[in-house]
Design a protein around this motif. Structure first.
Motif, PDB file in Angstrom:
ATOM      1  N   CYS A  42      29.879  44.766  38.943  1.00  9.00           N
ATOM      2  CA  CYS A  42      28.412  44.598  38.966  1.00  9.00           C
ATOM      3  C   CYS A  42      27.952  43.647  37.870  1.00  9.00           C
ATOM      4  CB  CYS A  42      27.719  45.949  38.789  1.00  9.00           C
ATOM      5  SG  CYS A  42      27.864  47.032  40.191  1.00  9.00           S
ATOM      6  N   SER A  43      28.767  42.678  37.530  1.00  6.34           N
ATOM      7  CA  SER A  43      28.427  41.732  36.470  1.00  6.34           C
ATOM      8  C   SER A  43      27.916  40.426  37.077  1.00  6.34           C
ATOM      9  CB  SER A  43      29.653  41.471  35.591  1.00  6.34           C
ATOM     10  OG  SER A  43      30.765  41.110  36.389  1.00  6.34           O
ATOM     11  N   LEU A  44      27.511  39.523  36.218  1.00  5.77           N
ATOM     12  CA  LEU A  44      26.935  38.247  36.647  1.00  5.77           C
ATOM     13  C   LEU A  44      27.819  37.075  36.248  1.00  5.77           C
ATOM     14  CD1 LEU A  44      23.210  38.811  35.572  1.00  5.77           C
ATOM     15  CD2 LEU A  44      24.147  38.999  37.885  1.00  5.77           C
ATOM     16  N   ILE A  45      27.695  36.002  37.000  1.00 10.79           N
ATOM     17  CA  ILE A  45      28.318  34.723  36.651  1.00 10.79           C
ATOM     18  C   ILE A  45      27.180  33.729  36.438  1.00 10.79           C
ATOM     19  CG2 ILE A  45      29.763  32.822  37.477  1.00 10.79           C
ATOM     20  CD1 ILE A  45      31.318  34.885  39.130  1.00 10.79           C
ATOM     21  N   TYR A  65      22.161  28.412  37.047  1.00  7.39           N
ATOM     22  CA  TYR A  65      22.443  29.169  38.266  1.00  7.39           C
ATOM     23  C   TYR A  65      22.939  30.559  37.873  1.00  7.39           C
ATOM     24  CZ  TYR A  65      22.474  24.665  40.796  1.00  7.39           C
ATOM     25  OH  TYR A  65      22.147  23.448  41.334  1.00  7.39           O
ATOM     26  N   ARG A  66      22.606  31.555  38.695  1.00  8.77           N
ATOM     27  CA  ARG A  66      23.058  32.929  38.447  1.00  8.77           C
ATOM     28  C   ARG A  66      23.607  33.515  39.738  1.00  8.77           C
ATOM     29  NH1 ARG A  66      18.375  35.638  37.871  1.00  8.77           N
ATOM     30  NH2 ARG A  66      18.613  36.546  39.956  1.00  8.77           N
ATOM     31  N   PHE A  67      24.770  34.153  39.619  1.00 10.41           N
ATOM     32  CA  PHE A  67      25.426  34.736  40.788  1.00 10.41           C
ATOM     33  C   PHE A  67      25.789  36.191  40.499  1.00 10.41           C
ATOM     34  CE2 PHE A  67      26.540  30.309  40.169  1.00 10.41           C
ATOM     35  CZ  PHE A  67      26.258  29.710  41.403  1.00 10.41           C
ATOM     36  N   ASP A  68      25.599  37.060  41.472  1.00 12.47           N
ATOM     37  CA  ASP A  68      26.097  38.427  41.364  1.00 12.47           C
ATOM     38  C   ASP A  68      27.574  38.410  41.719  1.00 12.47           C
ATOM     39  OD1 ASP A  68      23.588  40.163  40.969  1.00 12.47           O
ATOM     40  OD2 ASP A  68      23.032  38.879  42.662  1.00 12.47           O
ATOM     41  N   GLN A  69      28.412  38.827  40.778  1.00 10.17           N
ATOM     42  CA  GLN A  69      29.854  38.764  41.010  1.00 10.17           C
ATOM     43  C   GLN A  69      30.293  39.703  42.132  1.00 10.17           C
ATOM     44  OE1 GLN A  69      33.780  37.908  38.450  1.00 10.17           O
ATOM     45  NE2 GLN A  69      32.164  38.983  37.397  1.00 10.17           N
ATOM     46  N   GLY A  70      29.619  40.842  42.232  1.00  6.85           N
ATOM     47  CA  GLY A  70      29.961  41.814  43.264  1.00  6.85           C
ATOM     48  C   GLY A  70      28.754  42.186  44.098  1.00  6.85           C
ATOM     49  N   PRO A  71      28.232  43.410  43.949  1.00  4.43           N
ATOM     50  CA  PRO A  71      27.112  43.880  44.779  1.00  4.43           C
ATOM     51  C   PRO A  71      25.901  42.955  44.673  1.00  4.43           C
ATOM     52  CG  PRO A  71      28.052  45.697  43.536  1.00  4.43           C
ATOM     53  CD  PRO A  71      28.688  44.449  43.010  1.00  4.43           C
ATOM     54  N   SER A  72      25.243  42.745  45.827  1.00  4.76           N
ATOM     55  CA  SER A  72      24.095  41.835  45.854  1.00  4.76           C
ATOM     56  C   SER A  72      22.901  42.441  46.581  1.00  4.76           C
ATOM     57  CB  SER A  72      24.491  40.523  46.540  1.00  4.76           C
ATOM     58  OG  SER A  72      24.983  40.771  47.845  1.00  4.76           O
ATOM     59  N   LEU A  73      23.027  43.698  47.011  1.00  4.19           N
ATOM     60  CA  LEU A  73      21.895  44.365  47.644  1.00  4.19           C
ATOM     61  C   LEU A  73      21.875  45.830  47.243  1.00  4.19           C
ATOM     62  CD1 LEU A  73      23.825  45.625  50.009  1.00  4.19           C
ATOM     63  CD2 LEU A  73      23.105  43.629  51.293  1.00  4.19           C
ATOM     64  N   LEU A  74      20.667  46.362  47.093  1.00  3.80           N
ATOM     65  CA  LEU A  74      20.495  47.734  46.641  1.00  3.80           C
ATOM     66  C   LEU A  74      20.140  48.597  47.844  1.00  3.80           C
ATOM     67  CD1 LEU A  74      18.696  48.827  43.400  1.00  3.80           C
ATOM     68  CD2 LEU A  74      18.278  50.046  45.532  1.00  3.80           C
ATOM     69  N   PHE A  92      33.390  33.023  47.000  1.00  3.03           N
ATOM     70  CA  PHE A  92      32.996  31.724  46.459  1.00  3.03           C
ATOM     71  C   PHE A  92      31.611  31.838  45.820  1.00  3.03           C
ATOM     72  CE2 PHE A  92      35.763  30.792  50.101  1.00  3.03           C
ATOM     73  CZ  PHE A  92      36.700  29.942  49.529  1.00  3.03           C
ATOM     74  N   TYR A  93      31.438  31.184  44.677  1.00  2.00           N
ATOM     75  CA  TYR A  93      30.149  31.125  43.991  1.00  2.00           C
ATOM     76  C   TYR A  93      29.798  29.649  43.883  1.00  2.00           C
ATOM     77  CZ  TYR A  93      31.961  35.742  42.943  1.00  2.00           C
ATOM     78  OH  TYR A  93      32.510  36.993  43.061  1.00  2.00           O
ATOM     79  N   TRP A  94      28.792  29.230  44.664  1.00  3.74           N
ATOM     80  CA  TRP A  94      28.478  27.801  44.793  1.00  3.74           C
ATOM     81  C   TRP A  94      27.106  27.465  44.224  1.00  3.74           C
ATOM     82  CZ3 TRP A  94      30.014  27.607  50.681  1.00  3.74           C
ATOM     83  CH2 TRP A  94      31.417  27.553  50.782  1.00  3.74           C
ATOM     84  N   ALA A  95      27.075  26.489  43.327  1.00  6.53           N
ATOM     85  CA  ALA A  95      25.817  25.899  42.864  1.00  6.53           C
ATOM     86  C   ALA A  95      25.518  24.719  43.777  1.00  6.53           C
ATOM     87  CB  ALA A  95      25.952  25.450  41.410  1.00  6.53           C
ATOM     88  N   MET A  96      24.398  24.787  44.494  1.00 10.02           N
ATOM     89  CA  MET A  96      24.049  23.752  45.464  1.00 10.02           C
ATOM     90  C   MET A  96      23.046  22.770  44.854  1.00 10.02           C
ATOM     91  SD  MET A  96      25.942  25.070  47.808  1.00 10.02           S
ATOM     92  CE  MET A  96      25.581  24.024  49.240  1.00 10.02           C
TER      93      MET A  96
END
Length: 581
Positions: free
Chosen positions: A46-49, A54-63, A338-342
């Motif tokens: 449940c950490s962030l990248i 840019y910010r990405f949820d490493q794992g869970p992305s919905l509550l 994949f964690y993509w900065a667009m």
């Protein structure tokens, strides 16, 4: 719980969501709590990248299952709105099929019904309501009978309340089977079963009980904490610290310490730094040790036969048979994420997007039966910047793509070159599918930065056995009394919390597990729970608010109808028998 003259010292191993939630509960209850985490950040999966705005949820992305989130804040004498700003995700999903068709799932029941009837016909709405009614039963019974109860022995399965309702939970039928009773098209069956991926399971194997996920999505909605999912962890850590808990990061542990008998945990040994030549380990004494590390990893690495030794000796495990059994259990899937900065906004993507494989069942077979990457994957695309602009610079998107893949249970010997090729293949497939179904070109050139997680990196970052992102599977013989409970089976004062322990995986379920862990600890110590755990959420402020039970007439009416139907069935049966004679 009254403040203790000499506080009971608790050490928690791991600052994942389960460990942080348990730390908050214990500190609030008056315990002296310290948390030791191997990484330099909290939250685990449940950490962030972060990268360049840019910010990405490493794992869970919905509550999901928001009531379980509200419960923990109420237990901690506060409220969810005081700590989290939740954004509702509407629509829930856009699902893209191989034939170019797409459908939208929503909490707007009228829109959802129209979407279902577009493919199922006029009777489709009735099927939808029947499915959701059953899913609601699964959700309510699961909360009352499973998520809030321990199952410390097989006798627990004989509780009258559980036995009476067990059939209604449909634990021996698959989600696919139950869904097929209400939806008549393959398209809708796929739309209402893909979320079994959140359990790391195939919809053709996941118990029917788990349609509770579709119920909470459709009725309670999908939510997102503004600032990223890690805000949940941050808030609970803040509450824990406000009650005196201490968190230590970049502090991996060697193993759990025990007394001379080896039967009682009395602390932990910190691992020596790699550059330290001495074998001497630092011992952190404790009255209680709670392990939030992966369960199979913990039994295979952290509990030794000689828990007094400063050195972790291979082959000298406390419970070698249990350790081997847990490692060999069926695990959930892993992922290539994949964690993509667009460099732009992709307008055709919503916050949550699903791209389903044409060979739907075969794609799950590749993952769960062959433990491999599907020849044609179904995958999930999350765009946090669509609902929370702070996730990306203005005019740009942050995108997370999760491609389910088999765990490392079958083989763990792919070379680095093998993984490089597999990641490249997955990326190529994802981009081709997205370009084809969304009608865009040159997507690869829009990606200005990328990070990737594979089963190997999931394993190495978070000590996840076989790289399984959701721990031990949730099939029938891996839940309830068949699942590891909070107590260590042979070491007193040692406990577990997290995905592979009861009640199971997922953030809201881990929060429920933290409560069961606290209750178990308090029960063993003979201390009461804090008064806040007994607060009732509803209070009648007027006679207009008094809830009546069923009136006698309604009860008699229901019983009469049932008896009449039974009599008619008996008469028809007897008539058929005598007719044949």
């Amino acid at each position: 719980m009254e403040k203790q003259e000499k506080k009971t010292k608790v050490v928690i191993v791991g600052a994942g969501i389960g460990g942080v939630a348990t730390a908050a509960r214990l500190a609030h209850a008056g315990f002296d709590v310290e948390v030791y985490e191997k990484n330099d950040f909290s939250g685990g999966r449940c950490s962030l990248i972060h990268h360049d705005g840019y910010r990405f949820d490493q794992g869970p992305s919905l509550l999901l299952l928001p009531s379980l989130f509200r419960d923990i804040y109420t237990d901690l004498s506060t409220s969810l709105p005081s700590h989290l700003d939740l954004i509702k995700c509407e629509p829930n999903y856009v699902i893209h099929y191989h034939d170019g068709e797409s459908i939208t799932l929503s909490t707007d029941r009228a829109k959802l019904r129209a979407e279902v009837e577009r493919f199922e016909g006029p009777k489709g709405g009735k099927g939808l309501e029947g499915f959701l009614s059953e899913a609601e039963t699964h959700a309510q019974l699961s909360h009352e009978l499973v998520l809030s109860k321990t199952f410390n022995s097989y006798v627990s399965l004989l509780r009258p309340s559980f036995l009476v309702n067990a059939i209604a939970l449909h634990p021996l039928e698959s989600i696919w089977s139950r869904t097929s009773r209400y939806f008549k098209t393959e398209r809708m069956r796929r739309a209402f079963t893909f979320s079994s991926m959140y359990l790391g399971m195939s919809p053709f194997e996941a118990p029917g009980t788990y349609s509770l996920l579709q119920w909470t999505e459709t009725v309670e909605g999908i939510w997102y904490p503004r600032g990223g999912f890690h805000k949940v962890v941050e808030s609970l850590q803040s509450i824990a610290e406000s009650h005196g808990a201490k968190f230590h990061f970049s502090k991996p542990i060697s193993h759990v310490a025990t007394d001379p008998t080896g039967q009682r945990a009395n602390g932990i040994y910190l691992a020596s730094p790699d550059n330290e030549k001495t074998r001497s380990k630092t011992k952190i004494p404790a009255d209680i040790v709670i392990v939030n590390a992966d369960l199979a990893y913990a039994h295979n690495n952290l509990f030794l036969k000689d828990g007094q030794s400063e050195d972790r000796k291979k082959g000298e495990l406390k419970e070698p048979r249990l350790a081997k059994s847990l490692r060999g259990k069926k695990h959930s899937c892993s992922s290539i994420s994949f964690y993509w900065a667009m460099d732009r906004v992709l307008e055709k993507l919503k916050a949550h997007n699903i791209f389903l494989a044409e060979e739907y069942e075969e794609s799950f077979d590749d993952i769960f039966k062959k433990s491999d990457m599907p020849r044609e994957p179904s995958f999930y695309v999350n765009v946090p910047s669509r609902i929370d602009p702070s996730a990306a610079p203005e005019g740009k998107d942050a995108i997370v793509v999760l491609v389910p893949i088999g765990s490392l249970l079958v083989e763990e010997h792919r070379t680095e070159e093998d993984w490089t090729g597999l990641v490249a293949k997955a990326k190529k497939q994802v981009i081709e599918v997205m370009e084809g179904r969304l009608g865009i070109k040159g997507m690869a050139d829009m990606i200005v930065w990328e990070e990737v997680n594979t089963p190997v990196s999931w394993r190495d970052k978070f000590n996840l056995t076989h790289g399984s992102i959701l721990g031990i599977s949730h099939d029938f013989f891996n839940v309830l009394s068949f699942r590891h409970q909070a107590r260590h089976p042979s070491v007193q004062n040692a406990y577990f919390v997290g995905a592979s322990a009861h009640p199971g995986t997922g953030v809201p379920i881990a929060l429920a597990g933290s409560k069961l862990c606290l209750e178990t600890v308090c029960q063993d110590l003979g201390v009461p729970l804090p008064a806040s755990y007994n607060v009732k959420g509803y209070k009648a402020n007027s006679w207009l608010d008094i809830r009546e039970g069923n009136r006698l007439w309604y009860v008699l009416e229901a019983w009469t109808s049932t008896i009449l139907l039974l009599l008619v069935g008996i008469i028809l049966g007897v008539s058929l028998v005598y007719g044949r004679l």
